[in-house]
Design a protein around this motif. Structure first.
Motif, PDB file in Angstrom:
ATOM      1  N   LYS A   7       0.809  -1.106  -0.085  1.00 21.72           N
ATOM      2  CA  LYS A   7      -0.098   0.028   0.143  1.00 21.72           C
ATOM      3  C   LYS A   7       0.921   1.297   0.237  1.00 21.72           C
ATOM      4  O   LYS A   7       0.416   2.279  -0.777  1.00 21.72           O
ATOM      5  CB  LYS A   7      -1.061   0.039   1.129  1.00 21.72           C
ATOM      6  CG  LYS A   7      -1.977  -1.012   1.174  1.00 21.72           C
ATOM      7  CD  LYS A   7      -3.029  -1.123   2.562  1.00 21.72           C
ATOM      8  CE  LYS A   7      -3.735  -2.298   2.585  1.00 21.72           C
ATOM      9  NZ  LYS A   7      -4.301  -2.204   3.764  1.00 21.72           N
ATOM     10  N   LYS A   8       1.860   1.157   0.737  1.00 19.60           N
ATOM     11  CA  LYS A   8       2.760   2.364   0.819  1.00 19.60           C
ATOM     12  C   LYS A   8       4.206   1.933   0.494  1.00 19.60           C
ATOM     13  O   LYS A   8       4.708   0.686   1.036  1.00 19.60           O
ATOM     14  CB  LYS A   8       2.565   3.238   2.137  1.00 19.60           C
ATOM     15  CG  LYS A   8       1.346   3.642   2.525  1.00 19.60           C
ATOM     16  CD  LYS A   8       1.010   4.908   1.698  1.00 19.60           C
ATOM     17  CE  LYS A   8      -0.170   5.521   2.187  1.00 19.60           C
ATOM     18  NZ  LYS A   8      -0.744   6.669   1.419  1.00 19.60           N
ATOM     19  N   ASP A  60       1.249  -3.508   4.493  1.00 12.56           N
ATOM     20  CA  ASP A  60       0.808  -1.813   4.628  1.00 12.56           C
ATOM     21  C   ASP A  60       1.811  -1.140   4.125  1.00 12.56           C
ATOM     22  O   ASP A  60       1.656  -0.019   3.666  1.00 12.56           O
ATOM     23  CB  ASP A  60       0.268  -1.655   6.072  1.00 12.56           C
ATOM     24  CG  ASP A  60      -0.698  -2.493   6.496  1.00 12.56           C
ATOM     25  OD1 ASP A  60      -1.825  -2.441   5.660  1.00 12.56           O
ATOM     26  OD2 ASP A  60      -0.688  -3.380   7.344  1.00 12.56           O
ATOM     27  N   ASP A 107       5.963   6.782  -1.677  1.00  4.60           N
ATOM     28  CA  ASP A 107       5.234   7.853  -1.006  1.00  4.60           C
ATOM     29  C   ASP A 107       6.017   8.714  -0.089  1.00  4.60           C
ATOM     30  O   ASP A 107       5.633   9.417   0.758  1.00  4.60           O
ATOM     31  CB  ASP A 107       4.209   6.974  -0.012  1.00  4.60           C
ATOM     32  CG  ASP A 107       3.415   6.130  -0.782  1.00  4.60           C
ATOM     33  OD1 ASP A 107       2.391   6.998  -1.187  1.00  4.60           O
ATOM     34  OD2 ASP A 107       3.465   4.974  -1.005  1.00  4.60           O
ATOM     35  N   TRP A 145       4.865   7.167  10.070  1.00  6.78           N
ATOM     36  CA  TRP A 145       3.746   6.723   9.590  1.00  6.78           C
ATOM     37  C   TRP A 145       2.473   7.744   9.519  1.00  6.78           C
ATOM     38  O   TRP A 145       1.549   7.794   8.620  1.00  6.78           O
ATOM     39  CB  TRP A 145       3.110   5.613  10.883  1.00  6.78           C
ATOM     40  CG  TRP A 145       1.709   5.010  10.754  1.00  6.78           C
ATOM     41  CD1 TRP A 145       0.688   5.392  11.190  1.00  6.78           C
ATOM     42  CD2 TRP A 145       1.685   3.895   9.815  1.00  6.78           C
ATOM     43  NE1 TRP A 145      -0.282   4.586  10.522  1.00  6.78           N
ATOM     44  CE2 TRP A 145       0.097   3.712  10.009  1.00  6.78           C
ATOM     45  CE3 TRP A 145       2.359   2.926   9.012  1.00  6.78           C
ATOM     46  CZ2 TRP A 145      -0.408   2.599   9.149  1.00  6.78           C
ATOM     47  CZ3 TRP A 145       1.761   1.972   8.315  1.00  6.78           C
ATOM     48  CH2 TRP A 145       0.458   1.698   8.381  1.00  6.78           C
ATOM     49  N   HIS A 152       0.679   8.721   5.828  1.00  7.34           N
ATOM     50  CA  HIS A 152      -0.886   8.622   5.839  1.00  7.34           C
ATOM     51  C   HIS A 152      -1.793   9.903   6.188  1.00  7.34           C
ATOM     52  O   HIS A 152      -2.910   9.833   6.307  1.00  7.34           O
ATOM     53  CB  HIS A 152      -1.374   7.542   6.940  1.00  7.34           C
ATOM     54  CG  HIS A 152      -0.818   6.413   6.695  1.00  7.34           C
ATOM     55  ND1 HIS A 152       0.397   5.751   6.743  1.00  7.34           N
ATOM     56  CD2 HIS A 152      -1.595   5.062   5.962  1.00  7.34           C
ATOM     57  CE1 HIS A 152       0.520   4.471   6.526  1.00  7.34           C
ATOM     58  NE2 HIS A 152      -0.630   4.126   5.896  1.00  7.34           N
TER      59      HIS A 152
END
Length: 289
Positions: free
Chosen positions: A17-18, A145, A169, A284, A288
């Motif tokens: 995802k990242k 994740d 990211d 984190w 996000h």
């Protein structure tokens, strides 16, 4: 790079995802050690994200040793021909070090240098980026994740290939405080900006030595104010701790040793562990947000 038909389209890494890269323009600043410990600190956050580590240092892969996997079996292949990550301490990993001949356990004379030209390096990088199945061993899980990518030093083929092909990211920059390291780090930051990779922040390694008898911090390699001139957020300042190196040689990341490990290194070990965990929490939140 332009080609017939338009610009190269950046892709997401499947089942991740990242994607966070851990990089530095300078070698020898502890980047791989930071990458491994950062991955475990992320995995120990309260919501327990699933984290993997990809070693993109083609010529000098360190992840197998830092993860205690330098004598592991070769990676398996899925029915579709994708590489299956090798797991230790609950974290899946992939590295060029698993795909080339490795020394026998008792060898002291093994010479396994990878001597490749640019096109071979680019092909290997693309295979590691896009031909690894990051789901669980059954190939049916939800994937990662966060994927932590340990980058090689410098601004050569590998980071350029990554920046052109992959949606990244964030980038965590690792450096030590001395000017000779920070000069090269500035070049690395400039490269990431040119290839549109967002900079998440800086981890300043070996920022000080904490005297075990008086708990006074001594800045052996320069002041932390030197790093402030880079103009990026400071995620953590890590003191010099002998247990970090010993743990890496044994394939046990320092953050896994917990309080028992940091007790052996006194107050400095506790500060190091807490700073790394705080850096993971900050990172984190930033990726996000």
């Amino acid at each position: 790079m332009p080609r017939r038909g338009g610009l190269i389209q950046k892709r997401h890494i499947e089942h991740a995802k990242k994607v966070i890269v851990v990089a530095s323009g300078k070698g020898g600043v502890g980047k791989s050690t930071i990458a491994v410990n950062l991955a475990f600190s992320l995995a120990m956050l309260p919501h327990r994200p699933r984290v993997g580590i990809l070693d993109l240092d083609i010529f000098g892969p360190s992840i197998p040793t830092l993860m205690g996997l330098q004598h592991s079996d070769d990676p398996r292949l899925t029915s579709a021909g994708a590489l299956v990550p090798i797991i230790n301490h609950g974290i899946p990993t992939m590295s060029m070090g698993y795909l080339v001949p490795r020394p026998p356990p008792d060898s002291t004379e093994f010479e396994g240098a990878i001597v490749w030209r640019g096109l071979m390096v680019q092909k290997a990088v693309q295979q590691l980026l896009f031909d690894v199945d990051w789901r669980d061993a059954c190939g049916s899980g939800p994937g990662l994740d966060v994927l932590i990518i340990d980058m090689p030093p410098g601004t050569g083929d590998v980071p350029l290939t990554l920046g052109q092909l992959v949606v990244v990211d964030g980038a965590v920059i690792v450096s030590t405080p001395q000017d000779v390291a920070l000069t090269d780090v500035r070049r690395g930051i400039s490269m990431f900006k040119k290839i549109s990779v967002p900079i998440t922040g800086l981890i300043l390694n070996q920022a000080s030595f904490l005297c075990p008898s008086c708990n006074t911090a001594h800045e052996l390699f320069g002041t932390s104010t030197n790093a402030s001139r880079l103009g990026i957020p400071l995620l953590a300042q890590l003191p010099l701790v002998g247990g970090v190196s010993r743990g890496g040689d044994r394939g046990i990341p320092y953050v896994l040793e917990g309080k028992n490990g940091s007790d052996k290194d006194g107050k400095a070990g506790e500060i190091w562990r807490d700073a790394m965990n705080e850096a993971a929490s900050k990172m984190w939140g930033l990726v996000h947000s």
